[in-house]
Design a protein around this motif. Structure first.
Motif, PDB file in Angstrom:
ATOM      1  N   TRP A  73       0.843 -37.397-118.650  1.00 24.49           N
ATOM      2  CA  TRP A  73       1.203 -38.782-118.342  1.00 24.49           C
ATOM      3  C   TRP A  73       0.047 -39.710-118.715  1.00 24.49           C
ATOM      4  O   TRP A  73       0.254 -40.762-119.312  1.00 24.49           O
ATOM      5  CB  TRP A  73       1.528 -38.917-116.864  1.00 24.49           C
ATOM      6  CG  TRP A  73       2.318 -40.140-116.498  1.00 24.49           C
ATOM      7  CD1 TRP A  73       3.669 -40.218-116.333  1.00 24.49           C
ATOM      8  CD2 TRP A  73       1.812 -41.462-116.255  1.00 24.49           C
ATOM      9  NE1 TRP A  73       4.034 -41.511-116.000  1.00 24.49           N
ATOM     10  CE2 TRP A  73       2.909 -42.295-115.943  1.00 24.49           C
ATOM     11  CE3 TRP A  73       0.536 -42.015-116.269  1.00 24.49           C
ATOM     12  CZ2 TRP A  73       2.776 -43.639-115.646  1.00 24.49           C
ATOM     13  CZ3 TRP A  73       0.390 -43.372-115.981  1.00 24.49           C
ATOM     14  CH2 TRP A  73       1.501 -44.164-115.673  1.00 24.49           C
ATOM     15  N   CYS A  74      -1.161 -39.300-118.370  1.00 28.49           N
ATOM     16  CA  CYS A  74      -2.332 -40.132-118.651  1.00 28.49           C
ATOM     17  C   CYS A  74      -2.538 -40.338-120.145  1.00 28.49           C
ATOM     18  O   CYS A  74      -2.924 -41.426-120.592  1.00 28.49           O
ATOM     19  CB  CYS A  74      -3.580 -39.526-118.025  1.00 28.49           C
ATOM     20  SG  CYS A  74      -3.597 -39.625-116.226  1.00 28.49           S
ATOM     21  N   LYS A  75      -2.299 -39.306-120.934  1.00 28.87           N
ATOM     22  CA  LYS A  75      -2.431 -39.437-122.386  1.00 28.87           C
ATOM     23  C   LYS A  75      -1.514 -40.536-122.913  1.00 28.87           C
ATOM     24  O   LYS A  75      -1.905 -41.347-123.763  1.00 28.87           O
ATOM     25  CB  LYS A  75      -2.106 -38.115-123.073  1.00 28.87           C
ATOM     26  CG  LYS A  75      -3.169 -37.041-122.924  1.00 28.87           C
ATOM     27  CD  LYS A  75      -2.756 -35.785-123.675  1.00 28.87           C
ATOM     28  CE  LYS A  75      -3.818 -34.691-123.562  1.00 28.87           C
ATOM     29  NZ  LYS A  75      -3.409 -33.459-124.281  1.00 28.87           N
ATOM     30  N   ARG A  76      -0.282 -40.565-122.409  1.00 33.21           N
ATOM     31  CA  ARG A  76       0.678 -41.569-122.873  1.00 33.21           C
ATOM     32  C   ARG A  76       0.301 -42.962-122.373  1.00 33.21           C
ATOM     33  O   ARG A  76       0.454 -43.943-123.092  1.00 33.21           O
ATOM     34  CB  ARG A  76       2.081 -41.190-122.428  1.00 33.21           C
ATOM     35  CG  ARG A  76       2.600 -39.903-123.059  1.00 33.21           C
ATOM     36  CD  ARG A  76       4.057 -39.661-122.735  1.00 33.21           C
ATOM     37  NE  ARG A  76       4.908 -40.706-123.248  1.00 33.21           N
ATOM     38  CZ  ARG A  76       6.216 -40.792-122.987  1.00 33.21           C
ATOM     39  NH1 ARG A  76       6.802 -39.876-122.222  1.00 33.21           N
ATOM     40  NH2 ARG A  76       6.937 -41.779-123.484  1.00 33.21           N
ATOM     41  N   TYR A  77      -0.196 -43.019-121.144  1.00 28.93           N
ATOM     42  CA  TYR A  77      -0.635 -44.316-120.614  1.00 28.93           C
ATOM     43  C   TYR A  77      -1.793 -44.869-121.443  1.00 28.93           C
ATOM     44  O   TYR A  77      -1.802 -46.047-121.805  1.00 28.93           O
ATOM     45  CB  TYR A  77      -1.048 -44.177-119.150  1.00 28.93           C
ATOM     46  CG  TYR A  77      -1.629 -45.447-118.572  1.00 28.93           C
ATOM     47  CD1 TYR A  77      -0.795 -46.430-118.038  1.00 28.93           C
ATOM     48  CD2 TYR A  77      -3.001 -45.682-118.583  1.00 28.93           C
ATOM     49  CE1 TYR A  77      -1.322 -47.615-117.539  1.00 28.93           C
ATOM     50  CE2 TYR A  77      -3.538 -46.862-118.088  1.00 28.93           C
ATOM     51  CZ  TYR A  77      -2.690 -47.820-117.560  1.00 28.93           C
ATOM     52  OH  TYR A  77      -3.228 -48.990-117.070  1.00 28.93           O
ATOM     53  N   VAL A  78      -2.765 -44.028-121.740  1.00 31.08           N
ATOM     54  CA  VAL A  78      -3.927 -44.462-122.526  1.00 31.08           C
ATOM     55  C   VAL A  78      -3.481 -44.943-123.909  1.00 31.08           C
ATOM     56  O   VAL A  78      -4.018 -45.920-124.437  1.00 31.08           O
ATOM     57  CB  VAL A  78      -4.957 -43.321-122.644  1.00 31.08           C
ATOM     58  CG1 VAL A  78      -6.068 -43.683-123.628  1.00 31.08           C
ATOM     59  CG2 VAL A  78      -5.557 -42.999-121.277  1.00 31.08           C
ATOM     60  N   ALA A  79      -2.493 -44.275-124.484  1.00 33.63           N
ATOM     61  CA  ALA A  79      -1.977 -44.695-125.788  1.00 33.63           C
ATOM     62  C   ALA A  79      -1.363 -46.095-125.706  1.00 33.63           C
ATOM     63  O   ALA A  79      -1.520 -46.907-126.628  1.00 33.63           O
ATOM     64  CB  ALA A  79      -0.945 -43.696-126.288  1.00 33.63           C
ATOM     65  N   LEU A  80      -0.690 -46.396-124.592  1.00 32.63           N
ATOM     66  CA  LEU A  80      -0.115 -47.730-124.415  1.00 32.63           C
ATOM     67  C   LEU A  80      -1.219 -48.783-124.258  1.00 32.63           C
ATOM     68  O   LEU A  80      -1.118 -49.885-124.806  1.00 32.63           O
ATOM     69  CB  LEU A  80       0.804 -47.755-123.197  1.00 32.63           C
ATOM     70  CG  LEU A  80       2.164 -47.075-123.347  1.00 32.63           C
ATOM     71  CD1 LEU A  80       2.936 -47.125-122.033  1.00 32.63           C
ATOM     72  CD2 LEU A  80       2.975 -47.736-124.459  1.00 32.63           C
ATOM     73  N   VAL A  81      -2.267 -48.444-123.501  1.00 31.72           N
ATOM     74  CA  VAL A  81      -3.380 -49.379-123.333  1.00 31.72           C
ATOM     75  C   VAL A  81      -4.040 -49.653-124.675  1.00 31.72           C
ATOM     76  O   VAL A  81      -4.402 -50.794-124.988  1.00 31.72           O
ATOM     77  CB  VAL A  81      -4.410 -48.830-122.324  1.00 31.72           C
ATOM     78  CG1 VAL A  81      -5.658 -49.712-122.275  1.00 31.72           C
ATOM     79  CG2 VAL A  81      -3.786 -48.727-120.937  1.00 31.72           C
ATOM     80  N   ARG A  82      -4.168 -48.619-125.470  1.00 30.84           N
ATOM     81  CA  ARG A  82      -4.766 -48.794-126.802  1.00 30.84           C
ATOM     82  C   ARG A  82      -3.897 -49.696-127.673  1.00 30.84           C
ATOM     83  O   ARG A  82      -4.400 -50.596-128.358  1.00 30.84           O
ATOM     84  CB  ARG A  82      -4.939 -47.428-127.465  1.00 30.84           C
ATOM     85  CG  ARG A  82      -5.558 -47.484-128.851  1.00 30.84           C
ATOM     86  CD  ARG A  82      -5.619 -46.102-129.465  1.00 30.84           C
ATOM     87  NE  ARG A  82      -6.157 -46.135-130.810  1.00 30.84           N
ATOM     88  CZ  ARG A  82      -6.204 -45.084-131.629  1.00 30.84           C
ATOM     89  NH1 ARG A  82      -5.755 -43.908-131.210  1.00 30.84           N
ATOM     90  NH2 ARG A  82      -6.710 -45.191-132.841  1.00 30.84           N
ATOM     91  N   ARG A  83      -2.581 -49.461-127.652  1.00 26.91           N
ATOM     92  CA  ARG A  83      -1.672 -50.264-128.477  1.00 26.91           C
ATOM     93  C   ARG A  83      -1.674 -51.740-128.054  1.00 26.91           C
ATOM     94  O   ARG A  83      -1.634 -52.641-128.899  1.00 26.91           O
ATOM     95  CB  ARG A  83      -0.245 -49.681-128.371  1.00 26.91           C
ATOM     96  CG  ARG A  83       0.883 -50.595-128.816  1.00 26.91           C
ATOM     97  CD  ARG A  83       0.792 -51.005-130.273  1.00 26.91           C
ATOM     98  NE  ARG A  83       1.875 -51.899-130.642  1.00 26.91           N
ATOM     99  CZ  ARG A  83       1.867 -53.222-130.430  1.00 26.91           C
ATOM    100  NH1 ARG A  83       0.811 -53.804-129.878  1.00 26.91           N
ATOM    101  NH2 ARG A  83       2.891 -53.963-130.801  1.00 26.91           N
ATOM    102  N   TYR A  84      -1.719 -51.999-126.745  1.00 28.50           N
ATOM    103  CA  TYR A  84      -1.591 -53.368-126.252  1.00 28.50           C
ATOM    104  C   TYR A  84      -2.916 -53.917-125.708  1.00 28.50           C
ATOM    105  O   TYR A  84      -2.923 -54.823-124.872  1.00 28.50           O
ATOM    106  CB  TYR A  84      -0.507 -53.442-125.179  1.00 28.50           C
ATOM    107  CG  TYR A  84       0.875 -53.197-125.738  1.00 28.50           C
ATOM    108  CD1 TYR A  84       1.560 -54.206-126.413  1.00 28.50           C
ATOM    109  CD2 TYR A  84       1.490 -51.945-125.630  1.00 28.50           C
ATOM    110  CE1 TYR A  84       2.819 -53.984-126.947  1.00 28.50           C
ATOM    111  CE2 TYR A  84       2.754 -51.716-126.158  1.00 28.50           C
ATOM    112  CZ  TYR A  84       3.410 -52.738-126.822  1.00 28.50           C
ATOM    113  OH  TYR A  84       4.657 -52.518-127.357  1.00 28.50           O
TER     114      TYR A  84
END
Length: 275
Positions: free
Chosen positions: A80-91
């Motif tokens: 879950w954290c990996k996907r969250y971090v990817a969203l933070v990076r994108r936005y």
């Protein structure tokens, strides 16, 4: 409607272009054993978050994200954290701040690209608690935000010193420190926190100041300075964003199945206790 569907919410601050997004952390809490059935996106919270961020970007809004649990340490589910971090990076262009709690300490966390693990692209504030668990002085923060850009410029921490309050039979909240004054930085931005993280442990004077506030100025906080394992622990917490990264940093054995997980919950969390 969105709250009842996901346990999360978003709200545009009246008269501004700043949106506050509250994320339900039960979706990645490692103590939630139901997540072993679906640890990637239970209840579709990450999908909801992605859609909300996309809408905010399209509308020209800025965003501050609130959630209880930070992404560091062993309390959060890895995938879950990996996907969250990817969203933070994108936005990262619209996310102006991430505010966490849970650890009952005054600290921070850097976010780095999973592929390179080099220069951080974002960070999160980990806020102290109004409670006393465990052996803390109740504390809260006030953040100063630029009214045009919505960037967080600085913050102050106020403290209730429990021992003094009990002795005087009076509760009095006092300013503990202002970040810029205490650490000698001009602001509280990403560049500042990267520098602060790089100096931790090597700079003994800075480390002492950091640990003092991390431990909410509780009596005996100085004892932690001679504990090398503890110093490595806090260094790892500032520089990792998933439980697997944290385990690698600290030298812990990662749990990859339900048996390891239960051993961690029963032994690590309750019989031995975390720091």
């Amino acid at each position: 409607k969105e709250y009842f569907a996901t346990g999360s919410y978003s709200q545009l601050h009246p008269g501004t272009r700043l949106r506050i997004i509250g994320v339900n952390d039960l979706a990645y809490d490692s103590l939630n054993s139901y997540l072993w059935k679906n640890s990637t996106d239970p209840w579709g919270i990450l999908k909801w978050l992605e859609d909300t961020l996309a809408s905010s970007e399209k509308a020209g809004e800025s965003v501050i994200i609130l959630t209880h649990m930070p992404m560091n340490g062993r309390s959060s589910m890895n995938e879950w954290c990996k996907r969250y971090v990817a969203l933070v990076r994108r936005y990262q262009n619209i996310i102006k701040g991430q505010l966490f709690g849970h650890n009952h300490e005054d600290s921070f966390q850097l976010f780095k690209n999973e592929e390179s693990r080099n220069e951080p692209f974002a960070f999160g504030y980990i806020n102290p608690t109004l409670g006393t668990f465990s052996n803390n002085n109740p504390s809260f923060k006030i953040y100063y935000i630029d009214k045009e850009t919505y960037e967080i410029l600085d913050h102050e921490t106020y403290r209730l010193f429990i021992k003094k309050a009990n002795e005087e039979k009076k509760a009095e909240w006092k300013l503990s420190y202002r970040f810029s004054d205490y650490y000698g930085y001009s602001n509280a931005n990403l560049k500042t926190y990267i520098d602060l993280s790089n100096r931790l442990i090597q700079d003994k004077e800075l480390t002492a100041k950091y640990v003092k506030m991390l431990k909410t100025e509780t009596e005996g906080w100085e004892r932690n300075l001679s504990n090398l394992d503890y110093l490595r622990f806090i260094k790892c917490r500032t520089n990792t964003t998933t439980s697997s990264e944290f385990d690698t940093c600290t030298g812990n054995k990662a749990y990859t199945n339900i048996a390891d997980y239960l051993r961690y919950v029963v032994v690590g969390r309750y019989l031995i206790r975390d720091w």
